[in-house]
Design a protein around this motif. Structure first.
Motif: not given
Length: 302
Positions: A176-177, A182-184, A189-190
């Motif tokens: 989130t930071v 991101t939409q994944q 995303a991580f």
């Protein structure tokens, strides 16, 4: 040999004795040369017995002091933990449980706090390592949330300078930071941040906070597999643990789900953080603690 025999003073010892001594000496030289031959024996390596995880058929367990005390109170769970490698997580000010064989690990959500405690000599005697747990919450400074790798590098330097091992447990909510908007799925995303690889490059042990995925064995397995690959590629000696929780936020879980997650990933990782979180500032939305689920999960394993 002939030269030595010719120069031998005739009154020192008989010829047969000299030949025998020379042959023995030659054999000793040949044996020494053979032992030093490249490839005949592995080069000496730094001792690793204190960091090596047990065979993957018997996972290691990372447990808070509270969780460990609840588990060893159950005879069946205690029997499952006996002989396994157990890391006992302590909060600052806590002492290890008496009568339990475990490696004490002090936990910190701030690298700055970790550095201060280590350099200030505020760890219990016999502490094995320190755990750095960066998350998007009030306990991790915003600067560390924005650059957890730099913070972990600092933590590793001070830990290793004091003979301690470093465990890093980055939360998935760091996306989130680090990847806002991101939409994944968060776990994907991580992974795209390559954060696991970068942290594994400085840590001794990395813990994958996969517990939010444990209700879906396929997603849990996909994340653990990819993250473990990142970690081992960056550091072949890294020890990898995966997270489990008996009462994470959201829908309740049961021991069958935790067991399925372990069975699907136990060949990939070296062990698990089996968490029984209490409700409080660090887990305000957690369900009520369920030590019984942890006991049932341990009982279900070989």
């Amino acid at each position: 040999m002939d030269i030595r025999q010719e120069l031998r003073p005739p009154d020192r010892r008989p010829l047969g004795t000299a030949v025998a001594v020379t042959v023995v000496a030659a054999l000793w030289v040949l044996a020494a040369c053979s032992a030093a031959a490249p490839g005949s024996h592995p080069s000496p390596q730094p001792p690793t017995s204190d960091t090596s995880a047990p065979p993957r058929s018997r996972p290691a367990w990372l447990l808070t002091r509270s969780a460990l005390s609840q588990l060893v109170a159950d005879p069946a769970a205690r029997a499952k933990l006996q002989g396994a490698l157990v890391y006992e997580i302590l909060q600052p000010g806590q002492q290890p449980l008496a009568g339990i064989t475990a490696k004490p690990v002090m936990t910190f959500a701030s690298a700055t706090a970790l550095e201060d405690a280590v350099t200030g000599g505020r760890l219990p005697a016999g502490t094995y390592g320190v755990l750095y747990d960066p998350e998007v919450w009030s306990f991790t400074p915003v600067a560390e949330q924005r650059d957890p790798v730099q913070a972990a590098t600092r933590a590793a330097a001070v830990a290793h300078a004091h003979g301690l091992r470093l465990i890093v447990a980055p939360a998935l909510n760091l996306t989130t930071v680090l990847a806002p908007g991101t939409q994944q799925p968060r776990w994907q995303a991580f992974l795209d941040l390559n954060l696991v690889a970068r942290l594994a490059g400085v840590a001794d042990i990395i813990e994958l906070q996969a517990q939010s995925l444990e209700r879906d064995a396929a997603a849990y397995t996909a994340f653990v597999r990819a993250a473990t690959s990142q970690a081992s590629s960056a550091n072949p000696r890294i020890i990898v643990l995966a997270g489990l929780s008996t009462n994470p936020p959201g829908a309740p879980v049961d021991s069958q789900q935790l067991t399925a997650a372990v069975q699907a990933t136990q060949s990939m990782v070296d062990g698990y953080w089996l968490n029984i979180p209490g409700q409080g500032p660090r887990c305000p939305t957690c369900n009520n603690p369920r030590p019984d689920i942890a006991v049932q999960t341990l009982q279900s394993l070989p």
